[in-house]
Write an enzyme that holds these catalytic residues in place. Structure first.
Site, short mmCIF file in Angstrom:
data_model
loop_
_atom_site.label_atom_id
_atom_site.label_comp_id
_atom_site.label_asym_id
_atom_site.label_seq_id
_atom_site.Cartn_x
_atom_site.Cartn_y
_atom_site.Cartn_z
NE ARG A 1 -0.93 0.07 4.83
CZ ARG A 1 0.11 0.79 5.56
NH1 ARG A 1 0.59 1.97 5.09
NH2 ARG A 1 0.56 0.23 6.57
CG HIS B 1 -3.45 1.14 8.72
ND1 HIS B 1 -3.51 -0.40 8.12
CD2 HIS B 1 -4.40 1.19 9.76
CE1 HIS B 1 -4.85 -0.45 8.95
NE2 HIS B 1 -5.10 0.02 9.78
CE1 TYR C 1 4.08 1.62 7.95
CE2 TYR C 1 3.39 3.10 9.89
CZ TYR C 1 3.27 2.55 8.39
OH TYR C 1 2.03 2.87 8.12
C1 LIG Z 1 -9.14 -7.69 16.02
C2 LIG Z 1 -8.49 -6.64 15.74
N1 LIG Z 1 -7.37 -6.09 16.02
C3 LIG Z 1 -6.84 -5.10 15.89
C4 LIG Z 1 -7.21 -4.21 15.17
C5 LIG Z 1 -6.54 -2.58 14.72
N2 LIG Z 1 -6.02 -2.90 13.17
C6 LIG Z 1 -6.70 -2.40 12.31
S1 LIG Z 1 -5.87 -2.62 10.88
C7 LIG Z 1 -4.50 -3.56 11.63
C8 LIG Z 1 -3.63 -4.05 10.80
C9 LIG Z 1 -4.06 -4.85 9.91
O1 LIG Z 1 -2.95 -5.37 8.99
P1 LIG Z 1 -3.25 -6.49 7.87
O2 LIG Z 1 -3.85 -7.39 8.32
O3 LIG Z 1 -1.80 -6.59 7.21
O4 LIG Z 1 -4.03 -5.56 6.71
P2 LIG Z 1 -3.84 -4.24 6.00
O5 LIG Z 1 -4.41 -3.13 7.01
O6 LIG Z 1 -2.36 -4.15 5.83
O7 LIG Z 1 -4.61 -4.29 4.87
C10 LIG Z 1 -4.74 -3.37 13.13
C11 LIG Z 1 -3.94 -3.99 13.94
C12 LIG Z 1 -8.60 -4.49 14.55
N3 LIG Z 1 -9.25 -3.91 13.57
N4 LIG Z 1 -9.08 -5.95 14.72
#
Ligand SMILES: Cc1ncc(C[n+]2csc(CCOP(=O)(O)OP(=O)(O)O)c2C)c(N)n1
Ligand SMILES: [Mg+2]
Lengths: 325, 362
Positions: free
Chosen positions: B261, B265, B275
């Site tokens: 991406r 975020h 980071y």
């Molecule tokens: C159960 C849960 N834990 C933590 C979060 C907070 N959170 C939102 S997005 C994220 C990172 C997700 O990363 P990834 O799975 O790699 O997906 P990306 O955002 O990179 O598409 C986190 C920790 C959440 N939404 N739900």
């Protein structure tokens, strides 16, 4: 003394304990290099190293289990759940496992774990981020549940939580993170868990509350003052166990009370407080103890938040209802 | 950690599947999917459209007009290519970032904007659009996908269920449970992990000791493949194959797409410079999915600048209209929301409804 926001006071408390005890570990999602999504752990990894302040894989259940396991090897964990709405993922690890480890081992094991987590409404987060789930935690025997309402309290309570030898859920209201600063000593101090604070003295009615609603209640007390009603405001600070003594002392003086919480009405902290008052001071009461709460729906979509959340006007109205009973 | 030969052998089996290289050249002719010229142009159209939509969404967010938004630039091939392999009757269980896929599966733009704004109408899927509300709780959609896939099979429908998560999401217990259930019940499910290298700030290397996410399929006993997620042809072909496998009762598939991406975020205060380095950003932008597919189409005389310009203008116009439409949605009321708490309203909610009618009338 320094002027600090609540988030700075929280960071300061963790820094203090990381320095104070080499067995203290701080971990969770994004808490390392990123310093946490709210920056609560800002600078801590740099200062104390990756061994003591670290990112975990993305799994809340794993984080909770890790903390439990670290307990029996002598570590004192400060684990972060990024938003409290995600606590369901680790409810077993917290409420069924670490909360019972002392009981189930007949006192051989214990879990000195602090579960830090942002919660609470009014900041328009996406769904499932802002829920007030302290009632669920409070109903789980073996857990203490602490909710500070100010930077000063946050630091003293968090240090106590980390030093506590049993699990403490430490909930940080998101709206209070940066809403105001106050004097916070740079040196260490503790505030007792399980002890409420009388935030404002009064003689006509007692308002029992906690978290962000402390501020709504103080505002309400000022408005009531203008109408000649003197309200005492009690900040529970710890919602499990509840400081019944402070509440009863106050109610015996004012003879009237309301309980204010941001959470939904059903079950919950306010219901507990009302029951305690009824059980212990019913003969001091001039009116029923009423509650100001959110309605019994799911935490609402962002644009409906402001109306859904209780505010100082709701508190004023409810207090008057009790006064005029 | 030193890995044994046996372990390494398993890991080495998961090589990245690619059809189109960074220069837009076909490197894997035999894997080339059957796509008409028109279909290939449609793929490019959607990627261009999505890139513009992303830029507009970011700026609308900065103006305070959008609400929650998770940028998608860089992930277009992974998103558009996988959805294009589906049929209308297939179900999508998206995460919060997977808005392009659900749009092309039938969710109108203005509704996507309402979801961003946290309006309940954002979750009211139009009739016949088989899409769940974008999931916020990471992993929850994955176990549900096993359920949807089981239901489709029990109904004897010619349809699959596809779900999306990220590299971080692949660390959740729900990820393993979902795959394992779908495998155990031999259900037509597709689990897509868009590995964009970061879970907010946490690099994928910190999520797991496994070299790939695709190999995690092995433990569940299902098929797994790692795909170049910047190559829309590879993503399309892999998803198409997974779909066929599911329909032929040959089990679920895990697809890991290697992607990136470009943006933060989400738009809620994330700062990627904390980071990751700009070198890393640059290296990935060289793999850009639009650049390479454009080169490929141009080499076949299927694409012109004028065509692309038209799509850009169309996207801008559509977005403007959609935002306007979203602005016209009725103001959300607590009293309306109370009604959606259950089929029958219990006494406590009836009483609270009256209280909020009063509060909202002021
Ligand atoms: C159960 C849960 N834990 C933590 C979060 C907070 N959170 C939102 S997005 C994220 C990172 C997700 O990363 P990834 O799975 O790699 O997906 P990306 O955002 O990179 O598409 C986190 C920790 C959440 N939404 N739900
Ligand atoms: Mg990711």
């Amino acid at each position: 003394m320094a002027q600090m926001t609540m988030i700075q006071a929280i960071t300061d408390a963790m820094r203090n304990e990381l320095k104070n005890d080499e067995k203290v570990l701080v971990f969770g999602e994004d808490v390392g290099q990123n310093g946490g999504v709210f920056r609560a752990t800002e600078g801590l990894q740099k200062e104390f190293g990756e061994d003591r302040v670290f990112d975990t894989p993305l799994a809340e259940s794993g984080i909770g289990g890790l903390a439990s396991g670290l307990s029996v090897t002598g570590f004192r964990s400060v684990m972060e759940i990024q938003f409290f709405g995600f606590v369901f993922e680790t409810f077993d690890a917290i409420a069924a496992q670490m909360a019972r480890i002392r009981y189930r081992s007949g006192g051989v094991y214990n879990a000195p774990v602090t579960i830090r987590s942002p919660f609470g409404g009014g900041v328009k987060t996406p769904e499932l981020h802002a829920d007030s789930l302290e009632g669920l935690m409070a109903q789980s025997p073996g857990l203490k549940v602490v909710i500070p309402s100010s930077p000063y309290d946050a630091k003293g309570l968090l240090i106590s939580a980390i030093r506590d030898n049993d699990p403490v859920v430490f909930l940080e209201h998101m709206k209070l993170y940066r809403s105001f600063r106050e004097e916070v000593p740079e040196e260490e101090y503790t505030l007792p868990l399980g002890k409420a604070e009388v935030k404002r003295e009064g003689s006509d009615i007692t308002i029992v509350t906690y978290g962000a609603m402390v501020h709504a209640s103080l505002k309400a007390a000022e408005a009531l003052e203008k109408d000649g009603i003197s309200a005492e405001v009690i900040d529970l600070r710890t919602v499990s166990p509840i400081d019944i003594e402070t509440i009863i002392q106050s109610v015996e003086k004012t003879n009237r009370a309301i309980v204010v919480q941001e959470a939904q009405k059903q079950a919950g902290i306010a219901a507990s407080v009302v029951a305690e008052i009824n059980e212990r001071a019913i003969l001091s009461l001039e009116a029923p103890v009423l509650r100001v709460t959110a309605p019994d729906t799911v935490f609402p979509f962002a644009s409906a938040e402001d109306v859904w959340l209780p505010n100082h006007k709701d508190v004023v109205a409810k207090a008057k209802q009790v006064i005029e009973f | 950690m030193e890995k044994t030969k046996e372990l390494q052998q398993i890991e080495d089996q998961f090589q990245t599947f690619q059809i189109l290289d960074e220069e837009g050249k076909i490197v894997n002719e035999e894997a080339m999917p059957e796509l008409s010229d028109e279909e290939m142009k449609e793929l490019m159209t959607r990627m261009v459209y999505t890139r513009i939509w992303d830029q507009r969404a970011i700026s609308l967010n900065r103006q305070g007009r959008l609400g929650f938004y998770a940028p998608v630039a860089g992930q277009e091939a992974s998103m558009i290519g996988s959805q294009f392999a589906l049929e209308t009757q297939d179900w999508i269980l998206p995460g919060y970032r997977d808005i392009p896929q659900i749009h092309y599966h039938g969710v109108p733009l203005d509704q996507a904007f309402l979801w961003s704004r946290g309006h309940f109408m954002g979750g009211q899927m139009p009739e016949g659009v088989r899409v769940m509300m974008p999931q916020i709780i990471i992993g929850a959609q994955i176990t549900q996908t096993a359920g949807v896939a089981m239901g489709l099979k029990k109904n004897k429908e010619d349809a699959v269920a596809i779900t999306y998560t990220g590299d971080g999401g692949a660390s959740q217990g729900d990820f393993y449970e979902g795959m394992n259930f779908a495998g155990a019940f031999n259900s037509p499910a597709i689990f897509v992990v868009q590995n964009n290298r970061f879970a907010i700030s946490v690099p994928v290397e910190k999520q797991s000791a496994a070299r790939t996410i695709a190999q995690k399929a092995v433990a569940a006993g299902i098929h797994g493949v790692q795909v170049d997620g910047m190559d829309i042809l590879a993503v399309y072909a892999a998803t198409k194959e997974a779909r066929k496998r599911g329909l032929e009762d040959n089990g679920p598939t895990l697809i890991e797409t290697l992607t990136y991406r470009y943006g933060p975020h989400t738009m809620a205060g994330d700062d990627p410079t904390r980071y990751r380095t700009s070198d890393e950003d640059d290296a990935w932008e060289k793999k850009d999915p639009l650049v390479r597919f454009r080169k490929f189409l141009e080499s076949k005389d299927l694409w012109t600048e004028e065509e692309e310009e038209k799509i850009v203008e169309q996207a801008k116009e559509d977005i403007k209209a959609a935002i306007k439409k979203a602005d016209g949605a009725p103001k959300q009321k607590v009293t309306d929301l109370i009604g959606n708490m259950g089929e029958d309203l219990p006494a406590n909610l009836k009483e609270q409804l009256e209280y909020y009618k009063e509060k909202e009338s002021k």
